[in-house]
Design an enzyme around this catalytic site. Structure first.
Site, PDB file in Angstrom:
ATOM      1  N   ARG A  79      11.056   3.908   3.908  1.00  0.00           N
ATOM      2  CA  ARG A  79      10.372   2.765   4.883  1.00  0.00           C
ATOM      3  C   ARG A  79      11.797   1.427   5.619  1.00  0.00           C
ATOM      4  O   ARG A  79      12.735   1.044   4.280  1.00  0.00           O
ATOM      5  CB  ARG A  79       9.583   1.892   4.821  1.00  0.00           C
ATOM      6  N   LYS A  89      25.678  -5.601  -1.724  1.00  0.00           N
ATOM      7  CA  LYS A  89      27.210  -5.870  -2.131  1.00  0.00           C
ATOM      8  C   LYS A  89      27.613  -4.693  -0.422  1.00  0.00           C
ATOM      9  O   LYS A  89      28.799  -4.886  -0.688  1.00  0.00           O
ATOM     10  CB  LYS A  89      27.720  -4.394  -3.248  1.00  0.00           C
ATOM     11  N   ARG A 117       1.020  -1.691  -0.057  1.00  0.00           N
ATOM     12  CA  ARG A 117       0.260  -0.048  -0.072  1.00  0.00           C
ATOM     13  C   ARG A 117       0.818   1.503  -0.225  1.00  0.00           C
ATOM     14  O   ARG A 117       0.664   2.098  -0.615  1.00  0.00           O
ATOM     15  CB  ARG A 117      -1.042  -0.098   1.405  1.00  0.00           C
ATOM     16  N   THR A 118       1.506   1.795   0.456  1.00  0.00           N
ATOM     17  CA  THR A 118       2.835   2.366   1.326  1.00  0.00           C
ATOM     18  C   THR A 118       2.864   2.859  -0.418  1.00  0.00           C
ATOM     19  O   THR A 118       2.918   3.544  -0.755  1.00  0.00           O
ATOM     20  CB  THR A 118       3.340   2.529   2.246  1.00  0.00           C
ATOM     21  N   HIS A 170       4.948   5.269  11.515  1.00  0.00           N
ATOM     22  CA  HIS A 170       4.376   4.963  10.308  1.00  0.00           C
ATOM     23  C   HIS A 170       3.215   6.428   9.987  1.00  0.00           C
ATOM     24  O   HIS A 170       2.278   6.408   9.457  1.00  0.00           O
ATOM     25  CB  HIS A 170       3.993   4.037  10.319  1.00  0.00           C
TER      26      HIS A 170
HETATM   27  N1   CP Z   1      -0.093   0.247   5.370  1.00  0.00           N
HETATM   28  C1   CP Z   1       0.740  -0.249   5.339  1.00  0.00           C
HETATM   29  O1   CP Z   1       2.025   0.271   5.325  1.00  0.00           O
HETATM   30  O2   CP Z   1       1.274  -1.350   4.119  1.00  0.00           O
HETATM   31  P1   CP Z   1       2.128  -1.004   3.388  1.00  0.00           P
HETATM   32  O3   CP Z   1       3.370  -2.593   4.407  1.00  0.00           O
HETATM   33  O4   CP Z   1       1.429  -2.628   2.702  1.00  0.00           O
HETATM   34  O5   CP Z   1       2.569  -0.768   2.988  1.00  0.00           O
END
Ligand code: CP
Length: 304
Positions: free
Chosen positions: A106, A84, A56-57, A134
């Site tokens: 992330r 590497k 999603r993100t 998040h």
């Molecule tokens: N909600 C969320 O962070 O989903 P993803 O891990 O798919 O990005």
């Protein structure tokens, strides 16, 4: 907004959050048009730097950036020089040298976005760091609640499950409280940090008690990949005690909505009958993520 980065909800005031939600509302109208694109950030470059999996993100940041006419680079760790042995900082500086205006990051380690914000000039957006935060998930959740309920002030929101390992919860708790919601935490004692009680948040170890009369039930994924020991006996036992079933949901307000950040573990934290019911706004959360991330990119503005 004062800030050039989005690292934590704690850095945002109630007014900042409201500005992001209001701006996202405008972008949602753009996304309903035949031509879903505006030239607002033409010439800017967004780099998605994901060291952990995401559906999603990553995709919604990519779509948000493209809708704002930026150039987007999806940096794949598995096919990069990271394999590497290139360090995080060297990778980030390389991305900077290529001209990134925004880096959406992330990482499995808490604090990585903060570290990058001290090392490179680009605007850093935290797309999930370890068990810390998040922030854009909390913003899109707040947008969805406001959209469905008309307002957030005064609502009772139950956040249920693996609070300890959930960066979604760590961003949602301050976000919803800043906007005036009453937040309750529900889950097994091993997965709900007691420290939240000192902040005046009510903790329930019984799902049946905690869910009574709430307006919003926000389920969390059980994060087995972050659990280094047994926090509960079995997933069957977890579902029996804390899983969201239709019977348990009937204890909440009759117009309560059900949320989940995804990905869902059906039959572990949520019954499929609930996940696919009319009360579930789980796919609305995904859709709203694009407009909210457009608003974040627009308001941060990028480097320079
Ligand atoms: N909600 C969320 O962070 O989903 P993803 O891990 O798919 O990005």
């Amino acid at each position: 907004m004062e800030t050039r980065h989005l690292l934590s909800i704690k850095d945002l005031s109630k007014e900042d959050i409201t500005l992001i939600l209001d701006t996202a509302n405008g972008f949602r109208d753009v996304l309903k048009r035949d031509i879903k694109k505006v030239p607002t950030l033409r010439g800017k470059t967004v780099v998605n730097l994901f060291y952990e999996p995401s559906t999603r993100t990553r995709t919604s940041f990519e779509l948000a950036a493209k809708r704002l006419s930026t150039d987007v680079i999806n940096f794949s760790v598995t096919t990069s020089s990271v394999v590497k042995g290139e360090s995080l900082i060297d990778t980030a500086k390389t991305i900077q040298a290529l001209g990134a205006d925004f880096v959406v990051v992330r990482h499995s380690s808490s604090g990585v976005p903060h570290l990058l914000s001290e090392q490179i000039d680009a605007s850093i957006i935290n797309a999930g760091d370890g068990i810390n935060e998040h922030p854009t998930q909390a913003l899109l959740d707040a947008f969805t609640i406001r959209d469905k309920k008309g307002q957030i002030e005064g609502l009772k929101v139950a956040i249920v499950g693996d609070i300890l390992h959930s960066r979604v919860a760590k961003s949602n708790i301050p976000c919803l409280r800043k906007l005036g919601a009453e937040v309750r935490l529900i889950g097994p004692p091993t997965l709900v940090p007691e420290g939240f009680a000192k902040e005046g948040i009510r903790i329930y170890y019984s799902m049946e008690e905690g869910i009574v009369d709430v307006d919003v039930v926000m389920m969390l994924r059980i994060q087995l990949e972050r659990q280094d020991r047994g926090f509960f006996p079995t997933v069957d036992e977890y579902f029996r005690l804390w899983g969201l079933t239709e019977e348990r949901l009937s204890l909440a307000k009759s117009d309560a909505i059900v949320m989940h950040p995804g990905p869902m573990n059906r039959g572990v934290e949520i019954d499929s009958l609930v996940a696919d019911s009319e009360k579930a706004v789980i796919l609305d959360q995904v859709t709203n993520g694009i407009a909210v991330r457009m608003a974040v990119l627009y308001l941060l503005g990028g480097r320079g």
